[in-house]
Design an enzyme around this catalytic site. Structure first.
Site, PDB file in Angstrom:
ATOM      1  N   ARG A   1      54.239  14.337  37.569  1.00  0.00           N
ATOM      2  CA  ARG A   1      53.556  15.580  38.442  1.00  0.00           C
ATOM      3  C   ARG A   1      53.965  16.787  38.039  1.00  0.00           C
ATOM      4  O   ARG A   1      55.114  17.024  37.602  1.00  0.00           O
ATOM      5  CB  ARG A   1      53.932  15.201  39.920  1.00  0.00           C
TER       6      ARG A   1
ATOM      7  N   GLU B   1      46.726  22.924  39.074  1.00  0.00           N
ATOM      8  CA  GLU B   1      45.633  22.392  38.479  1.00  0.00           C
ATOM      9  C   GLU B   1      44.258  22.739  39.093  1.00  0.00           C
ATOM     10  O   GLU B   1      44.125  22.615  40.145  1.00  0.00           O
ATOM     11  CB  GLU B   1      45.695  20.871  38.450  1.00  0.00           C
TER      12      GLU B   1
ATOM     13  N   HIS C   1      44.836  16.127  33.100  1.00  0.00           N
ATOM     14  CA  HIS C   1      45.371  15.151  34.029  1.00  0.00           C
ATOM     15  C   HIS C   1      44.173  13.929  33.771  1.00  0.00           C
ATOM     16  O   HIS C   1      43.618  13.741  34.843  1.00  0.00           O
ATOM     17  CB  HIS C   1      45.227  15.553  35.409  1.00  0.00           C
TER      18      HIS C   1
END
Length: 327
Positions: free
Chosen positions: A237, A266, A285
């Site tokens: 993360r 993000e 991601h």
């Protein structure tokens, strides 16, 4: 009474049809924010939620008096207030196992691309700048035979370690995980304290989830303790890392390079220095982003919500103490 399910991420036609056979479904796959009126309206009537990425807060839960279960299309669940869900008797489910190998592929992709400078050199060709044999200033570094330091050795971490040890002859170290005697025997892995691992590892790969204990786990002190010329990879993360400290370490040469699939914010802000650094491989991601895996994750969530709302044990509950309390 037919129970209602709010789905706020895309499902296949077949998955959606299977839910509609037994439940009333509000399908809002394009939801970008939990503040959207259509989402709030559907939430107020929902017995179950299926989706990912939205932050579910206690304030939102106040607007969902009928909510019994949430099936997240993810393995991570830091977007959910687990203790609050448990207090309210709301079951949370996730999707471990089905994304392990795909996410490990992404992790090792970052290791390879970063070490061999693949993205930088591919761009050299795209820009028409490959006019002669490359010199030492563009050489990469070997992966085989190097020391891989795993920060976390759960399902995904173990899968990456197997790729390194069995496929590339890497020496595997690990920390921030309980002892793994079976993996130690299989891979020759060694468990060390963090500082020892950082001093020995050529490549450090982070796979730990985001918790109160792991937030900002990596900062200036940790980067300064890494082996000179080391590579840093994060597929855990973004908030596990102090991003400003990482950028500084990349700029001053403390870190040789970084491969990143996750970030503090993000999508990554356009003005982030990370997007323009030659020694950074940054991905949007994509850890589990293949057709096969995302379909399998969605199916796991569909199965979880169906079982939970039918009063049965889901395949992968997070706060399963609720189930014991119900029996």
């Amino acid at each position: 009474m037919t129970k209602r399910i709010l789905v706020f991420r895309e499902l296949s036609d077949e998955q959606l049809a299977s839910l509609r056979q037994d439940f009333s479904v509000d399908y809002l796959p394009d939801t970008q924010s939990a503040d959207e009126p259509a989402f709030i309206e559907a939430l107020s009537q929902a017995h179950g939620l299926v989706g990912a990425s939205l932050g579910i807060t206690p304030e939102l839960l106040d607007q969902a008096p009928n909510l019994e279960a949430i099936a997240s299309i993810s393995v991570g669940y830091d977007n959910y207030p687990v203790d609050e869900l448990t207090r309210r008797g709301i079951l949370l489910c996730n999707t471990p196992d089905v994304l392990t190998e795909t996410t490990a592929d992404t992790g090792f992709l970052l290791i390879m691309c970063t070490a061999r400078r693949a993205m930088e050199l591919a761009e050299l060709i795209k820009q028409g700048n490959w006019t002669s044999n490359i010199g030492r200033d563009l050489f990469g570094t070997d992966v085989h035979g190097k020391t891989l330091g795993m920060i976390g050795l759960g399902r995904i971490g173990a899968a990456i370690a197997r790729r390194g040890a069995l496929g590339f002859g890497m020496n595997v170290l690990y920390t921030k995980a309980s002892p793994k005697p079976e993996l130690e025997r299989e891979l020759g892995a060694r468990r060390l304290e963090m500082n020892e691992l950082l001093a020995e590892a050529d490549i450090v790969c982070v796979t730990v989830p985001l918790t109160a204990e792991t937030e900002k786990l990596f900062g200036a002190r940790e980067f300064s303790r890494m082996k000179p010329g080391a590579i840093f990879v994060n597929i855990g993360r973004g908030k596990v890392v102090d991003e400003a400290a990482m950028i500084q370490a990349l700029e001053d040469g403390t870190l040789h390079a970084a491969g990143l699939d996750v970030f503090e914010r993000e999508p990554l802000p356009i003005d982030s220095p990370l997007s323009g650094m030659k020694n950074v491989v940054a991905l949007p991601h994509i850890g589990s982003a293949t057709h096969e895996t995302r379909d399998a994750m969605a199916q796991r969530a569909v199965d979880n919500i169906r079982l939970a709302l039918d009063g049965k044990r889901p395949i992968s509950p997070v706060n399963d103490q609720i189930l014991a309390e119900r029996t």
